[in-house]
Scaffold this motif. Structure first.
Motif, mmCIF file in Angstrom:
data_model
loop_
_atom_site.group_PDB
_atom_site.id
_atom_site.type_symbol
_atom_site.label_atom_id
_atom_site.label_comp_id
_atom_site.label_asym_id
_atom_site.label_seq_id
_atom_site.Cartn_x
_atom_site.Cartn_y
_atom_site.Cartn_z
ATOM 1 N N ASN A 128 -45.840 27.577 25.684
ATOM 2 C CA ASN A 128 -44.687 27.682 24.799
ATOM 3 C C ASN A 128 -44.956 28.815 23.814
ATOM 4 O O ASN A 128 -45.940 28.771 23.081
ATOM 5 N N ASP B 283 -42.562 20.499 25.545
ATOM 6 C CA ASP B 283 -42.449 20.039 24.158
ATOM 7 C C ASP B 283 -41.174 20.518 23.482
ATOM 8 O O ASP B 283 -40.894 20.136 22.349
ATOM 9 N N ASP B 284 -40.372 21.339 24.155
ATOM 10 C CA ASP B 284 -39.094 21.815 23.620
ATOM 11 C C ASP B 284 -38.256 22.299 24.795
ATOM 12 O O ASP B 284 -38.426 23.427 25.260
ATOM 13 N N THR C 188 -36.732 25.859 25.096
ATOM 14 C CA THR C 188 -37.564 27.058 25.078
ATOM 15 C C THR C 188 -38.086 27.376 26.464
ATOM 16 O O THR C 188 -38.575 26.495 27.179
#
Length: 133
Positions: A30, A46-47, A50
């Motif tokens: 990331n 985690d996102d 993105t």
């Protein structure tokens, strides 16, 4: 009988296969949080909004777990060792262990990446004992 190639090139995996042919190990990360991930995805775990970047990994890790395969794929001479490697960057990567006697393999042993050529266009990462240097 024809054997299937492990190589499946698409827009997502193309950088991975190209780097392997050059003797480099890439892993996704990331770009905002720095969280590493494996296997490749179109989004960061985690996102989800993105897009991950391909980043060269150190090639170092430890044996998380392993299994000795006594009968398997026709391209490989049995027995061989299938191992889950915890990369120093964090993610787990499934691979093979090479250059380590079966009775010397231990959970947590330090390993480093090497590359084997399956044919003139396909290379794969394998892991062997990490040198003391």
């Amino acid at each position: 009988m024809s054997l299937m190639s492990p190589e499946v090139i698409d827009n997502l995996s193309a950088p991975w296969w190209a780097a392997l042919r050059e003797g480099r190990l890439l892993v996704q990360r990331n770009p905002v949080t720095g969280v590493w991930q494996w296997y490749p995805r179109e989004h960061c775990l985690d996102d989800l909004s993105t897009e991950p970047q391909w980043v060269q990994a150190s090639g170092h890790g430890t044996v998380f777990t392993y299994s000795v395969i006594h009968r398997g794929h026709t391209r490989l001479d049995a027995p061989y060792v299938c191992a889950l490697i915890e990369l120093d960057e964090g993610p787990l990567m499934l691979s093979q262990l090479h250059g380590i006697a079966l009775d010397q393999i231990t959970i947590g042993m330090p390993v480093s990446v090497a590359f084997i050529d399956l044919d003139s266009t396909t290379s794969l990462p394998v892991f062997g004992p990490r040198s003391a240097a």
